[in-house]
Scaffold this active site. Sequence first.
Site, PDB file in Angstrom:
ATOM      1  N   LYS A 139       3.386  12.196  -4.981  1.00  0.00           N
ATOM      2  CA  LYS A 139       3.058  11.130  -6.038  1.00  0.00           C
ATOM      3  C   LYS A 139       1.588  10.590  -5.752  1.00  0.00           C
ATOM      4  O   LYS A 139       1.077  10.682  -4.774  1.00  0.00           O
ATOM      5  CB  LYS A 139       3.842   9.683  -5.733  1.00  0.00           C
ATOM      6  N   HIS A 142      -0.948   5.311  -5.704  1.00  0.00           N
ATOM      7  CA  HIS A 142      -1.002   4.129  -6.494  1.00  0.00           C
ATOM      8  C   HIS A 142      -1.621   3.020  -5.989  1.00  0.00           C
ATOM      9  O   HIS A 142      -2.039   2.946  -5.049  1.00  0.00           O
ATOM     10  CB  HIS A 142       0.549   3.776  -6.506  1.00  0.00           C
ATOM     11  N   HIS A 145      -0.779   0.758  -3.060  1.00  0.00           N
ATOM     12  CA  HIS A 145      -1.109   1.106  -1.772  1.00  0.00           C
ATOM     13  C   HIS A 145      -2.214   0.650  -1.228  1.00  0.00           C
ATOM     14  O   HIS A 145      -2.563   0.670  -0.031  1.00  0.00           O
ATOM     15  CB  HIS A 145      -0.775   2.540  -1.504  1.00  0.00           C
TER      16      HIS A 145
END
Length: 579
Positions: A139, A142, A145
């Site tokens: 992923k 983001h 984080h």
Amino acid sequence: MACFFRKRIAAKLGRTLQQSDDVFIPALAAIPVLKKQQPADFKLSLSTLRINGILPSRGDIQLQTDNLASQLKQDSVVEDISAGCGVINFKVNRRLLAEKLLEPFGKGEDEKFGLNSELFNTLKKGTTLVEYSSPNIAKKFHAGHLRSTIIGNFIANLKESLGNNVIRMNYLGDWGMQFGLLGAGFGQFGCEEKLKENPLQHLFEVYVQVNKEAECNEDIKKAARNFFKQLEQHESQAVSLWQQFREITVKEYQHVYKRLGVHFDIYSGESFHQAQAQEVGQQLQSQGLLKTSDKGTGVVDLSPDGDMSSVCTLLRSDGTTLYITRDIAAAISRKENYCFDEMIYVTDKSQKHHFYQLFHILLAMGHSWAGRCQHVSFGLVQGMKTRTGDVVFLEDVLDEARMRMLHNMRQSNTTKELENPEDTAEKVGISALIVQDFKGPLQSDYKFDWDRMLQAQGDTGVFLQYTHARLCSLMQRNKDVAAATFDPSLLHEQTCVTILQHLLRYDEVLYQSAQDLQPKHLVNFLLKLCHFIASAHRELPVKGSPLDIAQARLQLFSGACSVLANGMRILGITPVNKM
């Protein structure tokens, strides 16, 4: 330094009250500087002495204060002693204040300033393992984080600066049912060509698509469960695809971490502990802690009365492990491999219950060291959006911070000619992100605001960087002055004294930060220092002043610049010398 004065005052108190000097150190505090003139430098709280049994806990506290103050005599270090409301105030010799505080900066000991304080003697030293950032592989990184990454980096920097051996660990979410979904989804929607072009973006698109399909398609769910089971059973095709996803992701993440100035000693992950997680299940069973629920899952009873009213699931009905099972195995493995004295997990506050369960189960298994594990939680960032849309990836945020900062720098009349303006804009933009995040309590949610964050005026990361760059420029322009002999008696103006009094608090601020692991104390100290520097810069010219006065002022600015830079580095900010 502050410790010189604290020791001298403590010795005076020790002689008067016939106690060890050390007992007075924690009770002596540098007085925070207000806008109005602050006549004293240190205060002693009588209530602290009463709590610690140094003074009788009964009797009129003001009478005790006045009585003790009258017994204490002035000397060459402490030039005034006065009784306040339950406190005794100490004013130190002004010449000595400047001499002792600015002494390290003339000897090349800039980075040690405040770190040799006797206040830190009470802190436990040893090996600290900090687990932070910990995104899920396959992923994109983001923006959510970001908080874990910068908070964990701050804690690691702080512990390291105070003499701990720090192990920085990134515990990747690289196992679990999500990879069942991604593995099954890539078989249907994946494209090797797109994977080469923009790997994380393509994996993100596949993951979104397969999740959508799984909502109404039982076959997809079944395929996902089968793929994860193949992973757990180490079937080569499934493991090969998983390995490819993991390598791609770590490579991409390292690029983002480099931009943030963050590094890790260890990249670990859930996958490292799959076999050990099965062993944890067997161990819990042999200890009589693992029960089988009505649904056939393996659970541990956490209810105070042992009535199964509160349970934690550790094994699915098909025997596969869960996130917490792997976390238990990981904690045990880390203790065996790294012999840590404390372990700190940095995640958002939604995982508070998870860590309560984790520590509870470890203690129930007989691992007493779990009492030295800590979860540092934080709130959510609201409204973090870029101009391009709602799904916010960290690289997009960093790009936008750099772009906006570059624009602001080009509009400013004070911007210097820079060799690499993009690099400066990047560093200053990241400073702005960090300071906006760190100004309040970590547990609080906060609203992200691009415009306020990037202001050069006001309490922002841009203001910290601007002040540092301004001081660097001042020292560069007056290099010839620096060679003159330093006379501390020339720093008698109240503007000078204010900065010196503020610097007295640096070790206390680090001590407070080490106790609660909150960066707000250091951020607010540095911002206040910058305001005091701005006043001094206006009122105390170096250029055009007599050589001895110019040199003394330059020494003051040099010391303030070093403390500012040291504090910024602990926060995870790279100071810029020009902007």
